[in-house]
Design an enzyme around this catalytic site. Structure first.
Site, short mmCIF file in Angstrom:
data_model
loop_
_atom_site.label_atom_id
_atom_site.label_comp_id
_atom_site.label_asym_id
_atom_site.label_seq_id
_atom_site.Cartn_x
_atom_site.Cartn_y
_atom_site.Cartn_z
N THR A 36 -49.46 28.95 76.37
CA THR A 36 -50.44 28.04 75.75
C THR A 36 -51.80 28.74 75.77
O THR A 36 -51.97 29.75 76.44
CB THR A 36 -50.47 26.68 76.49
OG1 THR A 36 -49.19 26.10 76.47
CG2 THR A 36 -51.48 25.71 75.96
N SER A 85 -50.42 25.49 71.65
CA SER A 85 -49.26 26.01 72.37
C SER A 85 -48.10 26.33 71.45
O SER A 85 -47.95 25.71 70.39
CB SER A 85 -48.81 24.94 73.39
OG SER A 85 -47.72 25.40 74.14
N ILE A 86 -47.30 27.32 71.86
CA ILE A 86 -45.94 27.41 71.34
C ILE A 86 -44.97 27.28 72.52
O ILE A 86 -43.81 27.65 72.42
CB ILE A 86 -45.67 28.70 70.53
CG1 ILE A 86 -46.05 29.94 71.33
CG2 ILE A 86 -46.39 28.68 69.20
CD1 ILE A 86 -45.55 31.22 70.66
N ASN A 87 -45.48 26.82 73.64
CA ASN A 87 -44.76 26.58 74.88
C ASN A 87 -44.53 27.88 75.65
O ASN A 87 -45.49 28.50 76.06
CB ASN A 87 -43.47 25.80 74.65
CG ASN A 87 -43.04 25.07 75.91
OD1 ASN A 87 -43.86 24.78 76.76
ND2 ASN A 87 -41.76 24.80 76.06
N GLU A 142 -41.15 24.01 71.88
CA GLU A 142 -41.78 22.82 72.45
C GLU A 142 -40.76 21.70 72.70
O GLU A 142 -41.04 20.75 73.45
CB GLU A 142 -42.86 22.33 71.49
CG GLU A 142 -44.12 21.87 72.16
CD GLU A 142 -45.01 23.00 72.67
OE1 GLU A 142 -45.25 23.03 73.87
OE2 GLU A 142 -45.46 23.82 71.86
N ASP A 177 -40.23 20.34 76.09
CA ASP A 177 -41.13 19.38 76.73
C ASP A 177 -40.59 17.95 76.68
O ASP A 177 -41.15 17.05 77.31
CB ASP A 177 -42.52 19.43 76.09
CG ASP A 177 -43.37 20.58 76.63
OD1 ASP A 177 -42.93 21.24 77.58
OD2 ASP A 177 -44.45 20.82 76.08
N GLY A 218 -49.10 24.81 81.53
CA GLY A 218 -48.03 23.82 81.75
C GLY A 218 -48.55 22.60 82.48
O GLY A 218 -49.69 22.17 82.27
#
Ligand code: GLY
Length: 554
Positions: free
Chosen positions: A365, A383-385, A404, A407, A457
């Site tokens: 992120t 973000s792209i995680n 993502e 999540d 995160g």
């Protein structure tokens, strides 16, 4: 910035003439990459406002920090418009594809299939960042996308030099990047992590950005790019369909607000949990006169309020368009008073109760903060995680997809790989946005305005708390970004801490109180922070010493 009486603060606000130029300088930008900070300043110099610069910085980060965010991902943009004080959060969070369902990542026995929500096409939510940038430009900016996307298009076409951070992230995800021809071509050289200073060129991404510059939202979500995205995802086993893209919309949401020792925080609303958890922690801490406690007891109290706020996060939060949440209650100081009732000064509270909660989000992120000369401001976390997201670049588009979907709770009620359990509020549903921890924030003090945020995160929110506590103690941006960090998220029931965050003696005393400790090998987070001192008009900023970013005031 110690506590001042509300009366003094009100006097100060009344004294400030409303039309006063916000800052003596042209603007301030802090971002995770020097090229993004520089490109944002160039747009301010061309007459763009903070919202134009926000488009540019996000687009350049998408090119030069592909492991953190990108056009294949999403994020939250917290905006403050100086002329009328209007504040809003742009929700450009990814959505679950319409063909997704709650058991997407389970095998025939109902067990979570490892890796399915992290790697490859099935892990990818429908991107929100292109829509958010088009919205930001159309509704709040002054310059056309052709101008604000130009620096990113040039960097994608001509390339940027590989740095050490790129190498570490690519090394971590190397096996996955090698799986997909378009990803290999875009991010590796000879099937290996590129050497330092090698030039990474992304001509297909440049072409996709060019279409966005010409056609705005539709350049990504309709027409040839959309068709290639869907065809490429489906050919690699994914479930995207054209309506997933055609129906994607940015949502403007009211931020959440709270007050701590006379400082007013404005922060991310659901589907981010960030603002609610942050304000809950601050409300709880306001019940204690922290200054009167020795350092170890202060840290114990901070951990105990983190524990309680993160428990509520897991229990209640999800996408507001799908789930009813008691937001007003969770950020109410009286509710916080109830939460603190069982905090003991001489003992840790065990995390016994198992809420039906959510997982720990990815480690990557990015964040940037902007203030322009008029006082417009942007705090954006994108973000792209995981690093390099799903590691899947869609052939013919240059678009690296997020992961993502991880999540969401892959299976409500069962612990995920991080030992947390997943909840109903955050279960997968078609078109739903997955719960996030991203916490772009503004804090107004009696002296001025702070703009800050960080990746990291679920630790994002506790990092914001540390930053705001440093602000409350009178420190400036350098102090907020560099303060040593420790974190508790209810489950697992441990305090994670950076080297230097807890002295040896404090570690011993915390263990005597019943805390379990998990020392980390290195630091975490990458906070980007600015402060506009409204008393003398000066801007200042700092970029986290743990990263390679840059804060510049011009
Ligand atoms: N993927 C990180 C977050 O949304 O919190």
């Amino acid at each position: 910035m110690r506590h001042q009486s509300p009366f003094l603060w009100l006097l100060l606000l009344l004294w400030l003439p409303p039309g006063l130029p916000a800052a003596q300088e042209r603007g301030a930008i802090a971002s995770a990459h020097p090229l993004a900070t520089e490109a944002g300043h160039a747009i301010l110099a061309q007459g763009g406002n903070a919202f134009d610069a926000a488009v540019t910085v996000a687009a350049v980060l998408a090119v030069v920090e592909p492991y953190s965010s990108g056009m294949g991902g999403g994020g939250f943009w917290l905006l403050h418009r100086a002329r009328d004080g209007f504040e809003v959060m742009l929700d450009g969070r990814e959505r679950a594809p319409l063909a997704a369902h709650r058991d997407l990542y389970l095998d025939s026995k109902g067990e979570v299939v490892p890796g399915l929500s992290v790697n490859g096409t099935l892990a990818a939510g429908i991107p929100g960042q292109p829509a958010a940038l088009a919205h930001l430009a159309a509704r709040y900016g002054r310059l056309p996308l052709a101008r604000t996307l130009a620096p990113a298009i040039r960097l994608a076409r001509e390339g940027f030099p590989v740095d050490g951070h790129y190498r570490r992230m690519a090394e971590w995800r190397l096996e996955q990047l090698r799986q997909w021809p378009a990803s290999k071509q875009q991010f590796l050289i000879d099937d290996a992590v590129p050497p330092l200073d090698a030039v990474v060129r992304q001509p297909q991404l440049a072409e996709t950005l060019r279409r966005m510059a010409e056609q705005g939202h539709d350049g990504f979500y309709r027409g040839p790019v959309a068709e290639r995205l869907v065809a490429g995802v489906r050919a690699a086993g994914g479930i995207w369909q054209l309506p997933d893209l055609a129906e994607y919309r940015v949502v403007e949401r009211e931020p959440v607000r709270g007050e701590y020792r006379g400082m007013k925080s404005t922060s991310a609303a659901p589907p981010s949990s960030g603002g609610i958890v942050l304000i809950s922690m601050l409300n709880q801490l306001a019940r204690f006169d922290l200054d009167k406690y020795p350092s170890v007891q202060r840290k114990h109290l901070v951990v105990e309020v983190m524990r309680r706020a993160y428990r509520d996060r897991a229990e209640y939060l999800g996408d507001p368009d799908f789930v009813d949440m008691p937001v007003a209650r969770l950020i109410d100081p009286d509710y916080a008073a109830g939460l603190t009732r069982d905090i003991q000064l001489d003992a840790a509270t065990p995390s016994r109760y198992q809420p039906a909660g959510t997982g720990l989000e990815g480690q990557d992120t990015t964040h940037y903060s902007i203030i322009d000369a008029e006082g417009n401001r942007v705090s954006a976390t994108l973000s792209i995680n995981y690093p390099f997201g799903s590691c899947f670049v869609v052939p013919g588009t240059g678009i690296l997809l997020n992961d993502e979907m991880d999540d969401f709770s892959a299976r409500p009620g069962a612990p995920n790989v991080y030992g947390l359990v997943g909840g109903e509020a955050n279960a997968i549903e078609p078109g739903k946005r997955m719960l996030s921890s991203m916490t772009p924030t503004f804090v107004e003090t009696d002296q001025g305005v702070a703009v800050l945020g960080t990746p990291g995160g679920s630790r994002i929110i506790s990092m914001l708390l540390h930053g705001i506590l440093a602000l409350a103690e009178g420190g400036g941006p350098e102090a907020w970004v560099s303060r040593p960090r420790y974190h508790h998220q209810y489950l697992p029931d441990v305090i994670q801490f950076e080297p230097g965050a807890l002295y040896t003696d404090e570690q011993r005393q915390l263990m005597e109180l019943g805390h379990k400790l998990k020392p980390l090998d290195s630091g975490y987070g990458n906070m980007q922070a600015l402060f506009w001192n409204r008393q003398d008009g000066h801007l200042s900023g700092a970029s986290d010493p743990r990263g390679i970013g840059k804060a510049v005031v011009e």
